[in-house]
Design a protein around this motif. Structure first.
Motif, mmCIF file in Angstrom:
data_model
loop_
_atom_site.group_PDB
_atom_site.id
_atom_site.type_symbol
_atom_site.label_atom_id
_atom_site.label_comp_id
_atom_site.label_asym_id
_atom_site.label_seq_id
_atom_site.Cartn_x
_atom_site.Cartn_y
_atom_site.Cartn_z
ATOM 1 N N UNK A 154 12.272 -8.405 -14.068
ATOM 2 C CA UNK A 154 10.643 -9.091 -13.708
ATOM 3 C C UNK A 154 11.154 -9.297 -11.470
ATOM 4 N N UNK A 155 11.979 -9.872 -11.499
ATOM 5 C CA UNK A 155 12.531 -10.198 -10.737
ATOM 6 C C UNK A 155 12.367 -8.848 -9.424
ATOM 7 N N UNK A 156 12.923 -8.084 -9.313
ATOM 8 C CA UNK A 156 12.403 -6.504 -9.002
ATOM 9 C C UNK A 156 11.188 -5.786 -8.916
ATOM 10 N N UNK A 157 10.494 -6.040 -10.315
ATOM 11 C CA UNK A 157 8.985 -5.672 -9.818
ATOM 12 C C UNK A 157 8.347 -6.783 -9.241
ATOM 13 N N UNK A 158 8.408 -8.430 -9.276
ATOM 14 C CA UNK A 158 7.942 -9.162 -8.213
ATOM 15 C C UNK A 158 7.856 -8.896 -7.239
ATOM 16 N N UNK A 159 9.012 -8.463 -6.564
ATOM 17 C CA UNK A 159 9.824 -8.167 -5.182
ATOM 18 C C UNK A 159 9.105 -6.489 -4.799
ATOM 19 N N UNK A 160 9.232 -5.993 -5.146
ATOM 20 C CA UNK A 160 8.272 -4.860 -4.864
ATOM 21 C C UNK A 160 6.927 -4.743 -4.407
ATOM 22 N N UNK A 161 6.269 -4.996 -5.745
ATOM 23 C CA UNK A 161 5.242 -5.540 -5.547
ATOM 24 C C UNK A 161 4.232 -6.272 -4.377
ATOM 25 N N UNK A 162 5.445 -7.100 -3.841
ATOM 26 C CA UNK A 162 5.290 -8.003 -2.791
ATOM 27 C C UNK A 162 5.360 -6.602 -1.638
ATOM 28 N N UNK A 163 6.228 -5.891 -2.206
ATOM 29 C CA UNK A 163 7.005 -5.230 -1.021
ATOM 30 C C UNK A 163 5.433 -4.368 -0.188
ATOM 31 N N UNK A 164 4.844 -3.238 -1.521
ATOM 32 C CA UNK A 164 3.361 -2.540 -1.355
ATOM 33 C C UNK A 164 2.633 -3.413 -0.619
ATOM 34 N N UNK A 165 2.354 -4.326 -1.103
ATOM 35 C CA UNK A 165 1.510 -5.213 -0.604
ATOM 36 C C UNK A 165 1.756 -5.565 0.914
ATOM 37 N N UNK A 166 2.193 -5.925 1.380
ATOM 38 C CA UNK A 166 2.762 -6.060 2.767
ATOM 39 C C UNK A 166 2.464 -5.126 3.411
ATOM 40 N N UNK A 167 3.136 -3.318 2.899
ATOM 41 C CA UNK A 167 2.716 -2.186 3.525
ATOM 42 C C UNK A 167 1.317 -2.136 3.579
ATOM 43 N N UNK A 168 0.933 -2.869 2.564
ATOM 44 C CA UNK A 168 -1.145 -2.625 2.702
ATOM 45 C C UNK A 168 -1.450 -3.262 4.234
ATOM 46 N N UNK A 169 -1.276 -4.993 4.027
ATOM 47 C CA UNK A 169 -1.998 -5.272 5.262
ATOM 48 C C UNK A 169 -1.225 -5.292 6.512
ATOM 49 N N UNK A 170 0.030 -4.577 6.417
ATOM 50 C CA UNK A 170 0.672 -4.191 7.518
ATOM 51 C C UNK A 170 -0.116 -3.265 8.145
ATOM 52 N N UNK A 171 -0.785 -2.338 7.913
ATOM 53 C CA UNK A 171 -1.448 -0.988 7.920
ATOM 54 C C UNK A 171 -2.687 -2.063 8.497
ATOM 55 N N UNK A 172 -3.089 -2.579 8.417
ATOM 56 C CA UNK A 172 -4.301 -2.718 8.354
ATOM 57 C C UNK A 172 -4.299 -3.878 9.090
ATOM 58 N N UNK A 173 -3.732 -4.879 9.090
ATOM 59 C CA UNK A 173 -3.842 -6.482 10.447
ATOM 60 C C UNK A 173 -2.884 -6.171 11.321
#
Length: 173
Positions: A154-173
């Motif tokens: 669960x911990x790993x999955x949540x952190x990985x999901x957060x990383x993917x979101x951070x990548x997408x946001x940082x590419x655009x904003x």
């Protein structure tokens, strides 16, 4: 053929390296310099700071603006690092393993894009070098007991999901 958006790549990679330095700073703030894995974390933090410095220089040379989310990543990265370290040394290592797994995936995708376009050997060389360091960090974290962290999947999955979101946001904003 798709031409990669080089500025987007540099922006998100610099943001990721900045975030990594903040995660390690949060972990070390909680664990101190005598905690389990502190020396290893400090070494990883030093490598990430070197990566960030190289991306900072590349951004300056090429006129790439940083992500507008950097103040948020500053706080969020530190909080993630401190929070996982508060759970325990294995959770801190689980955080590192999860983050580095996503960064490996992200850097590999970027290298594929650059190779397909035959574009930007300087950036490709940096990404390839840094990807190898990130893989070493992931492997070291796994060897140090990341998978023994409480609720690791669960911990790993949540952190990985957060990383993917951070990548997408940082590419655009």
């Amino acid at each position: 053929m798709h031409k990669p958006d080089i500025h987007r790549m540099i922006r998100v990679d610099q943001a990721g390296e900045f975030g990594a330095t903040r995660i390690y700073a949060g972990q070390l703030a909680v664990m101190g310099d005598r905690g389990p894995h502190s020396a290893e974390i400090a070494g990883m933090a030093e490598q990430e700071a070197g990566h960030r410095a190289k991306f900072d220089a590349l951004m300056a040379r090429r006129g790439v603006r940083p992500t507008a989310l950097q103040p948020f990543w500053n706080v969020a990265g530190f909080a993630l690092g401190a929070g996982t370290a508060l759970i325990g040394p294995e959770a801190a290592m689980a955080c590192t393993a999860a983050v580095e797994e996503e960064i490996d995936r992200h850097y590999s995708q970027q290298l594929d894009e650059l190779a397909e376009a035959g574009d930007d050997p300087e950036l490709a060389g940096m990404i390839e070098e840094f990807r190898e360091d990130e893989r070493e960090h992931r492997d070291a974290a796994l060897a140090a007991g990341a998978e023994r962290a409480p609720a690791y999947p669960v911990l790993s999955g949540l952190i990985r999901l957060g990383c993917r979101a951070a990548i997408r946001l940082s590419e655009r904003v």
